[in-house]
Each structure stands twice: as C-alpha cells, then as structure tokens.
Design a protein around this motif. Structure first.
Motif, PDB file in Angstrom:
ATOM      1  N   UNK A  15      16.249  -2.365  17.662  1.00 52.50           N
ATOM      2  CA  UNK A  15      14.909  -1.774  17.602  1.00 52.50           C
ATOM      3  C   UNK A  15      14.880  -0.457  18.374  1.00 52.50           C
ATOM      4  N   UNK A  16      15.491  -0.447  19.555  1.00 53.46           N
ATOM      5  CA  UNK A  16      15.540   0.781  20.363  1.00 53.46           C
ATOM      6  C   UNK A  16      16.312   1.879  19.670  1.00 53.46           C
ATOM      7  N   UNK A  17      17.440   1.533  19.041  1.00 54.37           N
ATOM      8  CA  UNK A  17      18.234   2.534  18.332  1.00 54.37           C
ATOM      9  C   UNK A  17      17.463   3.072  17.131  1.00 54.37           C
ATOM     10  N   UNK A  18      16.782   2.201  16.426  1.00 57.07           N
ATOM     11  CA  UNK A  18      15.997   2.650  15.281  1.00 57.07           C
ATOM     12  C   UNK A  18      14.868   3.585  15.695  1.00 57.07           C
ATOM     13  N   UNK A  19      14.200   3.266  16.786  1.00 58.60           N
ATOM     14  CA  UNK A  19      13.128   4.120  17.281  1.00 58.60           C
ATOM     15  C   UNK A  19      13.684   5.464  17.722  1.00 58.60           C
ATOM     16  N   UNK A  20      14.821   5.452  18.427  1.00 60.67           N
ATOM     17  CA  UNK A  20      15.424   6.704  18.886  1.00 60.67           C
ATOM     18  C   UNK A  20      15.854   7.562  17.703  1.00 60.67           C
ATOM     19  N   UNK A  21      16.424   6.946  16.671  1.00 58.81           N
ATOM     20  CA  UNK A  21      16.844   7.712  15.501  1.00 58.81           C
ATOM     21  C   UNK A  21      15.646   8.306  14.768  1.00 58.81           C
TER      22      UNK A  21
END
Length: 56
Positions: A15-21
């Motif tokens: 979820x964090x990686x998706x938000x950052x991307x």
C-alpha cells in the motif's frame, strides 16, 4: 499468528509503495506541464533571438 502478521506487513508495504508511486506520477506530470509551459512561454533575448528559459 506469525503468517497473519507477515501478510499484514506485506499489505502495508505494498500500500505504501503504491501510494508513493502514485505521488511520483503526479510530480512527474506537474514537472512536465511546467516544462512545456516554459518551453511555450520562453522570452526573447536582447538580440531578438529566442533562448531557453532554463540554464541546462
């Protein structure tokens, strides 16, 4: 209990990686728009020739 914690940790990381991307995509779009606006609205040099508005 440990597998459940690992799955929750993996979900948080993804979820964090998706938000950052997604944020990085918006930053890239904003930079592209600013670059295009600067390319279109560039001024003229004192000699009458058009020049780049950025230094690089």
């Amino acid at each position: 209990m440990v597998p459940l914690l690992l799955v929750l940790l993996l979900a948080l990381i993804l979820f964090g990686a998706g938000f950052a991307l997604k944020v990085l995509w918006w930053v890239a779009v904003i930079v592209l728009v600013v670059w295009l606006l600067g390319f279109i609205a560039r001024g003229t040099h004192s000699s009458g020739r058009r020049h780049r508005w950025y230094r690089w």
